[in-house]
Write an enzyme that holds these catalytic residues in place. Structure first.
Site, PDB file in Angstrom:
ATOM      1  N   TYR A 164      38.169 -42.035  25.215  1.00 29.56           N
ATOM      2  CA  TYR A 164      39.188 -43.072  25.456  1.00 29.56           C
ATOM      3  C   TYR A 164      40.143 -43.174  24.267  1.00 29.56           C
ATOM      4  O   TYR A 164      41.369 -43.209  24.432  1.00 29.56           O
ATOM      5  CB  TYR A 164      38.475 -44.412  25.683  1.00 29.56           C
ATOM      6  CG  TYR A 164      39.344 -45.632  25.534  1.00 29.56           C
ATOM      7  CD1 TYR A 164      40.165 -46.067  26.572  1.00 29.56           C
ATOM      8  CD2 TYR A 164      39.345 -46.380  24.351  1.00 29.56           C
ATOM      9  CE1 TYR A 164      40.960 -47.196  26.426  1.00 29.56           C
ATOM     10  CE2 TYR A 164      40.128 -47.497  24.199  1.00 29.56           C
ATOM     11  CZ  TYR A 164      40.939 -47.903  25.237  1.00 29.56           C
ATOM     12  OH  TYR A 164      41.730 -49.009  25.088  1.00 29.56           O
TER      13      TYR A 164
HETATM   14  C1  UGA Z   1      36.769 -52.949  23.217  1.00 31.07           C
HETATM   15  C2  UGA Z   1      37.382 -52.661  24.595  1.00 31.07           C
HETATM   16  O1  UGA Z   1      36.379 -52.552  25.567  1.00 31.07           O
HETATM   17  C3  UGA Z   1      38.231 -51.431  24.603  1.00 31.07           C
HETATM   18  O2  UGA Z   1      38.910 -51.335  25.839  1.00 31.07           O
HETATM   19  C4  UGA Z   1      39.217 -51.536  23.471  1.00 31.07           C
HETATM   20  O3  UGA Z   1      40.045 -50.458  23.418  1.00 31.07           O
HETATM   21  C5  UGA Z   1      38.476 -51.692  22.155  1.00 31.07           C
HETATM   22  O4  UGA Z   1      37.735 -52.899  22.218  1.00 31.07           O
HETATM   23  C6  UGA Z   1      39.409 -51.767  20.994  1.00 31.07           C
HETATM   24  O5  UGA Z   1      39.126 -52.394  19.982  1.00 31.07           O
HETATM   25  O6  UGA Z   1      40.460 -51.178  21.073  1.00 31.07           O
HETATM   26  P1  UGA Z   1      34.456 -52.570  22.110  1.00 31.07           P
HETATM   27  O7  UGA Z   1      34.817 -52.844  20.694  1.00 31.07           O
HETATM   28  O8  UGA Z   1      33.365 -51.607  22.368  1.00 31.07           O
HETATM   29  O9  UGA Z   1      35.723 -52.049  22.929  1.00 31.07           O
HETATM   30  O10 UGA Z   1      34.178 -54.005  22.742  1.00 31.07           O
HETATM   31  P2  UGA Z   1      33.031 -54.564  23.709  1.00 31.07           P
HETATM   32  O11 UGA Z   1      33.011 -53.782  24.975  1.00 31.07           O
HETATM   33  O12 UGA Z   1      33.212 -56.032  23.818  1.00 31.07           O
HETATM   34  O13 UGA Z   1      31.684 -54.233  22.887  1.00 31.07           O
HETATM   35  C7  UGA Z   1      31.453 -54.769  21.598  1.00 31.07           C
HETATM   36  C8  UGA Z   1      30.105 -54.314  21.130  1.00 31.07           C
HETATM   37  O14 UGA Z   1      29.099 -54.881  21.979  1.00 31.07           O
HETATM   38  C9  UGA Z   1      29.896 -52.810  21.159  1.00 31.07           C
HETATM   39  O15 UGA Z   1      29.202 -52.382  20.013  1.00 31.07           O
HETATM   40  C10 UGA Z   1      29.045 -52.592  22.389  1.00 31.07           C
HETATM   41  O16 UGA Z   1      28.187 -51.486  22.275  1.00 31.07           O
HETATM   42  C11 UGA Z   1      28.245 -53.881  22.459  1.00 31.07           C
HETATM   43  N1  UGA Z   1      27.850 -54.178  23.862  1.00 31.07           N
HETATM   44  C12 UGA Z   1      28.790 -54.251  24.845  1.00 31.07           C
HETATM   45  C13 UGA Z   1      26.521 -54.371  24.148  1.00 31.07           C
HETATM   46  O17 UGA Z   1      25.659 -54.312  23.263  1.00 31.07           O
HETATM   47  N2  UGA Z   1      26.148 -54.645  25.434  1.00 31.07           N
HETATM   48  C14 UGA Z   1      27.065 -54.726  26.454  1.00 31.07           C
HETATM   49  O18 UGA Z   1      26.667 -54.972  27.615  1.00 31.07           O
HETATM   50  C15 UGA Z   1      28.427 -54.526  26.149  1.00 31.07           C
END
Ligand code: UGA
Length: 305
Positions: free
Chosen positions: A139
């Site tokens: 992505y």
């Molecule tokens: C998010 C968005 O989903 C992306 O679309 C975006 O581009 C990105 O931010 C960004 O900063 O640009 P992410 O930081 O992974 O990605 O955000 P979350 O999906 O809220 O996850 C945050 C953390 O929680 C991650 O480490 C993930 O592994 C964890 N998580 C997420 C879990 O432990 N369990 C879940 O069910 C979902």
């Protein structure tokens, strides 16, 4: 002003479209209501907005009489290895190329939604925009390709584009695959929340109202070709964030640890000096206040019949 907002039925796009409308601008929203998550949620986001159904990779974007384009449409989600990749290519790279082409021909500015995921495991923290991008999730690779396309279109066609790297945006209407939304839903329903890995990974969480303010400011006063970090001020690990939400909700979360997600970065932390100097923007919503807002929205939805 008359603006096109792509992805207007999405999480950030719908808030942006509402804010522009409230500020007196005319908004033409476009969205292709993909099924990455339940399109009914997008219909709900788009309620009260003028959102037209359009697949940007296929149909041309009509920019007649338009003063600027906020290009937020895309295939989101950093967990993007494997079979889903063609969708990321199509909905991010191909769709964005069409938007840049149309905007360059029409001579209108594009504010493009890029992502903190272009940094991968960042060179340094807080991470400035000139750190070498080394995305890990595919992505992020597609978002970085779009940034390069913007530069190519600027050089070749005089495109005026401002690129925003959003850092994990949260708030009411957050996508149902994202961390806070899932934590809130599990707290509200009494369900189990699955955490990827140890939960010690951390993020520069950004409240959606702050993200919208930066986006509007970028259209008005961003420098052509500039890249800006749009990142929240409070960094927290997932475990710390859960603790804060448990305290706000007055409930205990049932947490289960599962395998770490492939491509998940250990840390994000935005350096916002450039955006502060250029746009006078900085994050204003503290994490505790932002979490209270998403909790009140998410818990009310679960409570509603
Ligand atoms: C998010 C968005 O989903 C992306 O679309 C975006 O581009 C990105 O931010 C960004 O900063 O640009 P992410 O930081 O992974 O990605 O955000 P979350 O999906 O809220 O996850 C945050 C953390 O929680 C991650 O480490 C993930 O592994 C964890 N998580 C997420 C879990 O432990 N369990 C879940 O069910 C979902």
């Amino acid at each position: 002003m008359r603006y096109v907002v792509t992805g207007a039925a999405g999480f950030i796009g719908s808030h942006l479209a509402e804010a522009l409308t409230a500020g007196g601008d005319e908004v033409v929203g476009v969205d292709c209501f993909t099924d990455y998550y339940d399109p009914a949620l997008k219909e709900e986001n788009a309620r009260g907005l003028d959102v037209r159904r359009l697949d940007l990779a296929k149909a041309p974007l009509d920019l007649e009489g338009v003063d600027g384009v906020f290009h937020l449409a895309g295939q989101p989600g950093v967990r993007s290895f494997g079979e889903a990749f063609p969708l990321y290519l199509r909905r991010n790279v191909l769709a964005t190329q069409k938007v840049f082409q149309a905007a360059a021909e029409a001579g209108v500015r594009v504010v493009f939604a890029s992502s903190s995921s272009v940094y991968g495991e960042a060179e340094r923290y807080p991470t400035p925009e000139d750190a070498t991008p080394r995305p890990i999730p595919p992505y992020g690779v597609t978002k970085l390709a779009c940034e390069h396309l913007a530069a190519a279109y600027a050089a070749g066609f005089g495109l005026d584009a401002v690129l925003l790297r959003y850092f994990t945006v949260y708030g009411p209407r957050q996508r149902p695959d994202m961390f806070f939304r899932r934590v809130c839903d599990a707290l509200a329903t009494g369900g189990t929340f699955e955490i990827y890995g140890s939960g010690e990974q951390s993020r520069s969480f950004t409240e959606v109202g702050d993200a919208v303010d930066a986006t509007v400011a970028a259209m008005g006063s961003g420098a052509a070709g500039a890249v800006y970090n749009v990142g929240g001020g409070d960094e927290a690990s997932m475990l710390e964030a859960i603790e804060l939400l448990e305290w706000i909700a007055g409930r205990t979360l049932d947490v289960r640890h599962i395998d770490a997600a492939r491509g998940d970065v250990r840390r994000t932390k935005a350096d916002v000096s450039r955006v502060r100097a250029a746009l006078g923007w900085e994050p204003r919503v503290a994490l505790a206040a932002g979490l209270a807002r998403i909790w009140s929205w998410a818990s009310a939805r679960v409570a509603a019949p």
